[in-house]
Design a protein around this motif. Sequence first.
Motif, PDB file in Angstrom:
ATOM      1  N   ARG A 164       0.934  -1.662  -0.048  1.00 46.15           N
ATOM      2  CA  ARG A 164      -0.115  -0.077   0.112  1.00 46.15           C
ATOM      3  C   ARG A 164       0.710   0.924   0.236  1.00 46.15           C
ATOM      4  O   ARG A 164       1.026   1.954  -0.126  1.00 46.15           O
ATOM      5  CB  ARG A 164      -0.652   0.064   1.428  1.00 46.15           C
ATOM      6  N   ARG A 165       1.850   1.271   0.853  1.00 51.00           N
ATOM      7  CA  ARG A 165       2.975   2.587   0.809  1.00 51.00           C
ATOM      8  C   ARG A 165       3.318   2.585  -0.676  1.00 51.00           C
ATOM      9  O   ARG A 165       3.232   4.172  -1.035  1.00 51.00           O
ATOM     10  CB  ARG A 165       4.261   1.872   1.736  1.00 51.00           C
ATOM     11  N   ALA A 166       3.691   1.317  -1.184  1.00 46.72           N
ATOM     12  CA  ALA A 166       4.189   1.701  -2.031  1.00 46.72           C
ATOM     13  C   ALA A 166       3.566   1.920  -3.643  1.00 46.72           C
ATOM     14  O   ALA A 166       4.146   2.997  -4.489  1.00 46.72           O
ATOM     15  CB  ALA A 166       4.645   0.450  -2.930  1.00 46.72           C
ATOM     16  N   SER A 167       2.401   1.496  -3.345  1.00 44.12           N
ATOM     17  CA  SER A 167       1.302   2.001  -4.786  1.00 44.12           C
ATOM     18  C   SER A 167       1.492   3.054  -4.471  1.00 44.12           C
ATOM     19  O   SER A 167       1.317   4.130  -5.063  1.00 44.12           O
ATOM     20  CB  SER A 167       0.354   1.285  -4.016  1.00 44.12           C
ATOM     21  N   VAL A 168       0.844   4.054  -2.921  1.00 44.21           N
ATOM     22  CA  VAL A 168       0.332   5.137  -3.164  1.00 44.21           C
ATOM     23  C   VAL A 168       1.302   6.493  -3.025  1.00 44.21           C
ATOM     24  O   VAL A 168       1.168   7.353  -4.033  1.00 44.21           O
ATOM     25  CB  VAL A 168       0.241   5.609  -1.507  1.00 44.21           C
ATOM     26  N   SER A 169       2.666   6.173  -2.575  1.00 41.92           N
ATOM     27  CA  SER A 169       3.690   6.464  -2.887  1.00 41.92           C
ATOM     28  C   SER A 169       4.109   6.451  -4.488  1.00 41.92           C
ATOM     29  O   SER A 169       5.147   7.889  -4.781  1.00 41.92           O
ATOM     30  CB  SER A 169       5.143   6.212  -2.132  1.00 41.92           C
ATOM     31  N   LEU A 170       4.112   5.549  -5.052  1.00 39.90           N
ATOM     32  CA  LEU A 170       4.753   5.871  -6.417  1.00 39.90           C
ATOM     33  C   LEU A 170       4.035   6.712  -7.246  1.00 39.90           C
ATOM     34  O   LEU A 170       4.118   6.954  -8.001  1.00 39.90           O
ATOM     35  CB  LEU A 170       5.150   4.821  -7.005  1.00 39.90           C
ATOM     36  N   ALA A 171       2.307   5.745  -6.911  1.00 40.71           N
ATOM     37  CA  ALA A 171       1.116   6.875  -7.596  1.00 40.71           C
ATOM     38  C   ALA A 171       1.543   7.705  -7.655  1.00 40.71           C
ATOM     39  O   ALA A 171       1.217   9.062  -8.389  1.00 40.71           O
ATOM     40  CB  ALA A 171       0.162   6.807  -7.146  1.00 40.71           C
ATOM     41  N   PHE A 173       8.911  -0.027 -11.145  1.00 41.97           N
ATOM     42  CA  PHE A 173       9.228  -0.252  -9.692  1.00 41.97           C
ATOM     43  C   PHE A 173       7.874  -0.493  -8.733  1.00 41.97           C
ATOM     44  O   PHE A 173       8.181  -1.895  -7.885  1.00 41.97           O
ATOM     45  CB  PHE A 173       9.867   1.058  -8.995  1.00 41.97           C
ATOM     46  N   LEU A 174       6.958  -0.295  -9.516  1.00 39.86           N
ATOM     47  CA  LEU A 174       6.122  -0.735  -8.986  1.00 39.86           C
ATOM     48  C   LEU A 174       5.573  -1.960  -9.212  1.00 39.86           C
ATOM     49  O   LEU A 174       4.822  -3.161  -8.378  1.00 39.86           O
ATOM     50  CB  LEU A 174       4.623   0.185  -9.506  1.00 39.86           C
ATOM     51  N   ALA A 175       5.687  -2.600 -10.361  1.00 35.66           N
ATOM     52  CA  ALA A 175       5.387  -4.188 -10.534  1.00 35.66           C
ATOM     53  C   ALA A 175       6.877  -5.305  -9.596  1.00 35.66           C
ATOM     54  O   ALA A 175       6.456  -6.706  -9.324  1.00 35.66           O
ATOM     55  CB  ALA A 175       6.244  -4.720 -12.185  1.00 35.66           C
ATOM     56  N   ASP A 176       7.879  -4.986 -10.038  1.00 31.96           N
ATOM     57  CA  ASP A 176       8.800  -5.177  -8.792  1.00 31.96           C
ATOM     58  C   ASP A 176       8.369  -5.384  -7.107  1.00 31.96           C
ATOM     59  O   ASP A 176       8.281  -6.524  -6.395  1.00 31.96           O
ATOM     60  CB  ASP A 176       9.965  -4.352  -8.474  1.00 31.96           C
ATOM     61  N   VAL A 177       7.593  -4.307  -6.493  1.00 32.61           N
ATOM     62  CA  VAL A 177       7.378  -4.162  -5.132  1.00 32.61           C
ATOM     63  C   VAL A 177       6.196  -4.795  -4.962  1.00 32.61           C
ATOM     64  O   VAL A 177       5.075  -4.803  -3.901  1.00 32.61           O
ATOM     65  CB  VAL A 177       7.633  -2.593  -4.849  1.00 32.61           C
ATOM     66  N   THR A 178       5.266  -5.086  -6.013  1.00 32.02           N
ATOM     67  CA  THR A 178       3.765  -5.711  -5.878  1.00 32.02           C
ATOM     68  C   THR A 178       3.458  -7.358  -6.386  1.00 32.02           C
ATOM     69  O   THR A 178       4.073  -7.992  -7.457  1.00 32.02           O
ATOM     70  CB  THR A 178       2.410  -5.460  -6.493  1.00 32.02           C
ATOM     71  N   ARG A 179       2.769  -8.169  -5.518  1.00 32.43           N
ATOM     72  CA  ARG A 179       2.593  -9.364  -5.664  1.00 32.43           C
ATOM     73  C   ARG A 179       1.046  -9.133  -7.076  1.00 32.43           C
ATOM     74  O   ARG A 179       1.000  -8.568  -7.115  1.00 32.43           O
ATOM     75  CB  ARG A 179       1.210 -10.265  -4.323  1.00 32.43           C
ATOM     76  N   ASP A 180       1.426 -10.171  -7.750  1.00 33.38           N
ATOM     77  CA  ASP A 180       0.738 -10.658  -8.848  1.00 33.38           C
ATOM     78  C   ASP A 180      -1.107 -10.370  -8.395  1.00 33.38           C
ATOM     79  O   ASP A 180      -1.597  -9.313  -9.614  1.00 33.38           O
ATOM     80  CB  ASP A 180       0.417 -12.060  -9.933  1.00 33.38           C
ATOM     81  N   TRP A 213      21.270   0.209 -12.981  1.00 37.54           N
ATOM     82  CA  TRP A 213      21.380   0.464 -11.649  1.00 37.54           C
ATOM     83  C   TRP A 213      20.502   1.317 -10.059  1.00 37.54           C
ATOM     84  O   TRP A 213      20.672   2.091  -9.874  1.00 37.54           O
ATOM     85  CB  TRP A 213      21.740   2.265 -12.554  1.00 37.54           C
ATOM     86  N   GLY A 214      19.189   0.501 -10.459  1.00 38.29           N
ATOM     87  CA  GLY A 214      18.041   0.957 -10.244  1.00 38.29           C
ATOM     88  C   GLY A 214      17.519   1.473 -10.335  1.00 38.29           C
ATOM     89  O   GLY A 214      17.349   3.209 -10.750  1.00 38.29           O
ATOM     90  N   ARG A 215      15.885   1.470  -9.959  1.00 45.07           N
ATOM     91  CA  ARG A 215      14.733   2.151 -10.130  1.00 45.07           C
ATOM     92  C   ARG A 215      15.049   3.731  -9.611  1.00 45.07           C
ATOM     93  O   ARG A 215      14.880   5.126 -10.628  1.00 45.07           O
ATOM     94  CB  ARG A 215      13.155   1.948  -9.609  1.00 45.07           C
ATOM     95  N   LYS A 216      15.564   3.652  -8.516  1.00 35.58           N
ATOM     96  CA  LYS A 216      15.499   5.131  -7.483  1.00 35.58           C
ATOM     97  C   LYS A 216      16.299   6.360  -8.253  1.00 35.58           C
ATOM     98  O   LYS A 216      16.078   7.611  -8.539  1.00 35.58           O
ATOM     99  CB  LYS A 216      15.473   4.945  -5.703  1.00 35.58           C
ATOM    100  N   ARG A 217      17.577   5.141  -8.728  1.00 37.31           N
ATOM    101  CA  ARG A 217      18.468   6.251  -8.978  1.00 37.31           C
ATOM    102  C   ARG A 217      17.800   7.087 -10.330  1.00 37.31           C
ATOM    103  O   ARG A 217      17.639   8.054 -10.407  1.00 37.31           O
ATOM    104  CB  ARG A 217      19.866   5.923  -9.362  1.00 37.31           C
ATOM    105  N   VAL A 263       9.989   8.723   1.076  1.00 38.13           N
ATOM    106  CA  VAL A 263       8.745   8.394   1.074  1.00 38.13           C
ATOM    107  C   VAL A 263       8.459   6.688   0.712  1.00 38.13           C
ATOM    108  O   VAL A 263       8.279   5.739   1.160  1.00 38.13           O
ATOM    109  CB  VAL A 263       7.983   9.408   0.865  1.00 38.13           C
ATOM    110  N   VAL A 264       9.115   6.615  -0.664  1.00 35.87           N
ATOM    111  CA  VAL A 264       9.027   5.122  -1.276  1.00 35.87           C
ATOM    112  C   VAL A 264       9.961   4.609  -0.959  1.00 35.87           C
ATOM    113  O   VAL A 264      11.025   4.734  -0.158  1.00 35.87           O
ATOM    114  CB  VAL A 264       9.612   5.914  -2.668  1.00 35.87           C
ATOM    115  N   PRO A 265       9.178   3.015  -0.360  1.00 39.13           N
ATOM    116  CA  PRO A 265       9.758   2.338   0.174  1.00 39.13           C
ATOM    117  C   PRO A 265      11.170   1.350  -0.193  1.00 39.13           C
ATOM    118  O   PRO A 265      11.428   1.952  -1.585  1.00 39.13           O
ATOM    119  CB  PRO A 265       9.267   0.807   0.345  1.00 39.13           C
ATOM    120  N   PRO A 266      11.978   1.474  -0.345  1.00 34.11           N
ATOM    121  CA  PRO A 266      13.406   0.715  -0.371  1.00 34.11           C
ATOM    122  C   PRO A 266      12.766  -0.467  -1.550  1.00 34.11           C
ATOM    123  O   PRO A 266      12.149  -1.101  -1.623  1.00 34.11           O
ATOM    124  CB  PRO A 266      14.134   0.105   0.329  1.00 34.11           C
TER     125      PRO A 266
END
Length: 395
Positions: free
Chosen positions: A6-13, A119-126, A71-75, A181-184
């Motif tokens: 939920r944190r990842a979805s809301v922060s990335l959105a 990134f959102l696909a990485d941190v959420t289940r199917d 190199w990573g999503r956040k960078r 805010v966005v999680p690791p």
Amino acid sequence: MTPGERRASVSLASIFALRMLGLFLVLPVFALEAARYPGGDDPGRVGLAMGIYGLTQALLQIPLGMASDRWGRKRVILAGLALFALGSALAASATTLDQLTLGRALQGGGAISAAITAFLADVTRDEVRTKAMALVGISIALMFALSLVLAPVLAAQIGLGGLFWLTTGLALLGMAVVAWVVPPEPAEQRDAGRRGLAEVLRHAGLLRLNLGVFVLHAVQLAMWMAVPALLVQAGLTADRHWVVYLLALLGSFLVMGGVLFRLERKGHLRAVFLFAIGLILLVQLGFWYSASHTPSLTALGIGLFLFFLGFNTLEASQPSLASRLAPAHARGAALGVYNTLQSVGFFVGGAAGGWLVRHVGAHGLFMACAALALLWLVVAWPMRAPAPAAARPAH
């Protein structure tokens, strides 16, 4: 969703929302305000200045998406937002149309849509990914709605330059959200390389969606080269356009929530999707008629209501569909291609829209938009709704 999802979805959105609000704020007023710059009497150059953002987005969307794998999503997201802020500041301080065009091109260099969705696909289940992707789509639709209401009011107070300074601030705020805010991000991302890209480019369902997102954003940008002028011809001054936008938007959201989304939840996704495309086609034909005759404010208001109903429905559902149809091992490639076609649509809509207004008038522009929407409807007709995540085989 778990608390982390939920944190990842809301922060990335929210990053999407902040960035898209800045972009959309200039959309309803750009054609009118850019005419005040030296060289702004040429609709073709104004259209290029509006649409070149999409060209640089299109060129960099896939490379930056692949860079985020390495190199990573956040960078990559932080670098993209910094470039977007720089371009916004340049556009804000521009004194000529050429400088404004350069600023818009730099804005487009911050092509981070694919990186964010990956990134959102990485941190959420199917099983919850569709909900997460729909949240991003809805956030974009809401920002578009908000911008149409706020833009005429803000433009009257601070001008186009002020809107770009506001966009700069929104980009910097987005960077703060990424940093704090966005999680690791996960330690590893899947990278299917060229094999995954080739698979995506052969996927019929994804190809339909890619054409759809191109047409949707090309038509969206092109029509704003002419709609504000039609409202003025109908007797509504530019500082009052927000009233029509607000009424049309509120009505569209009520119908979406009360009827269309309920039908989708009951298994009528295909019907809702095709109906929304049909609305886009119908609206372009209606605007063509208005541009060929004395425009009626009532008819334009109804047309905008129907357009927002179709646009917001498609903008909320298409990213979700793309994430569900994409093979898990090639999801990043699929979203990169999808966002690239969206960016190409922005560029073609702005550049071709200005050219069409100049050479064939507003009625010719709307007829071209109607032809694109008809093509989309024909191509989308064979679509089938994807099976629920739990019913699909694991990869």
